[in-house]
Scaffold this motif. Sequence first.
Motif, short mmCIF file in Angstrom:
data_model
loop_
_atom_site.label_atom_id
_atom_site.label_comp_id
_atom_site.label_asym_id
_atom_site.label_seq_id
_atom_site.Cartn_x
_atom_site.Cartn_y
_atom_site.Cartn_z
N GLU A 150 13.54 -17.80 -24.23
CA GLU A 150 13.25 -17.18 -25.52
C GLU A 150 12.04 -17.89 -26.13
N GLY A 170 11.22 -8.89 -33.15
CA GLY A 170 10.26 -9.04 -34.23
C GLY A 170 9.87 -10.49 -34.49
N SER A 171 10.66 -11.44 -33.98
CA SER A 171 10.34 -12.85 -34.21
C SER A 171 10.34 -13.66 -32.92
N ASP A 172 10.84 -13.08 -31.84
CA ASP A 172 10.79 -13.78 -30.56
C ASP A 172 10.83 -12.76 -29.43
N ARG A 173 10.46 -13.21 -28.25
CA ARG A 173 10.56 -12.35 -27.07
C ARG A 173 11.43 -13.08 -26.05
N HIS A 205 -0.28 -8.73 -28.25
CA HIS A 205 0.98 -8.20 -27.73
C HIS A 205 0.98 -8.21 -26.20
N SER A 226 8.11 -3.77 -31.59
CA SER A 226 6.75 -4.27 -31.75
C SER A 226 5.87 -3.18 -32.33
N ALA A 251 9.25 -17.88 -29.36
CA ALA A 251 8.92 -17.38 -30.69
C ALA A 251 7.54 -16.74 -30.69
N TRP A 252 7.42 -15.61 -31.41
CA TRP A 252 6.10 -15.01 -31.61
C TRP A 252 6.12 -14.20 -32.90
N ASP A 253 4.96 -13.71 -33.32
CA ASP A 253 4.83 -13.05 -34.62
C ASP A 253 4.06 -11.75 -34.44
N TYR A 276 4.48 -8.71 -35.81
CA TYR A 276 4.41 -7.73 -36.89
C TYR A 276 3.03 -7.68 -37.55
#
Length: 236
Positions: free
Chosen positions: A182, A164-167, A196, A222, A184-186, A188
């Motif tokens: 790793e 939910g906050s990183d891939r 996505h 996701s 970070a992404w957003d 939500y």
Amino acid sequence: MPLMLSVAPTLRPVLDPEFLPGALWQRAYRALVAADPGARPFAVVLERTDGSVFRHDSRVLSAVHPQAALTLTYAERLLKFLLWMKGGPRVLVAGADEIAAALGRIYAPTGARASDCEFMGVKIFGREFSVEATTFTALPASRETSLPMGRHLDGCRIGFDLGGSDRKASALIDGEVVFSEEIAWDPYFQKDPAYHIEGVHDSLRRAAARLHVCAIRVAWNSKCPASRWASWLRST
């Protein structure tokens, strides 16, 4: 949860001093049952559509015990746990018909556990969920099936986790990690599927650059539906 039992946790959380761990409540209930000369054997069976059967045996208070009302709390929490541990659309209860009837009302389309009823019934197993009282002689024998798990580490593989906050993405060659990242992404609040898909593509491309891919394992948290991921992966 009825608090007719004497349970005194050694440690109490500062922000919720009345919190009672379920394990302590269960322990106190079992001690009460052990001291009850009229305690009854009690069994819960979960039947699945593939023919497999899971059975859990325990004991409960006699129906005339002064604290017999506690048994429904015990049985309801037990059934909830077993459903999410094992699963099954048909529940058979032996040893306490009044408890079976109460569970049937709770785990009904209009009951307190309506969501469990729907999820473990039609959504997962494709049939109506039911709770039925029966006798011990009529209970089916345990019949569980198992499937061998992979643990396949040979060849070139990618592990991918959409959080939910990183891939996260890792690449392995014959079990040895050759790449791990790793980012970070957003996801939500991102309603555009392109956000996505582009993020997934970027992470997979970074990992794949280190090897010749034989398999990809994906876990996601996701807003983009799983069917969309499957369609996209098939097209790449």
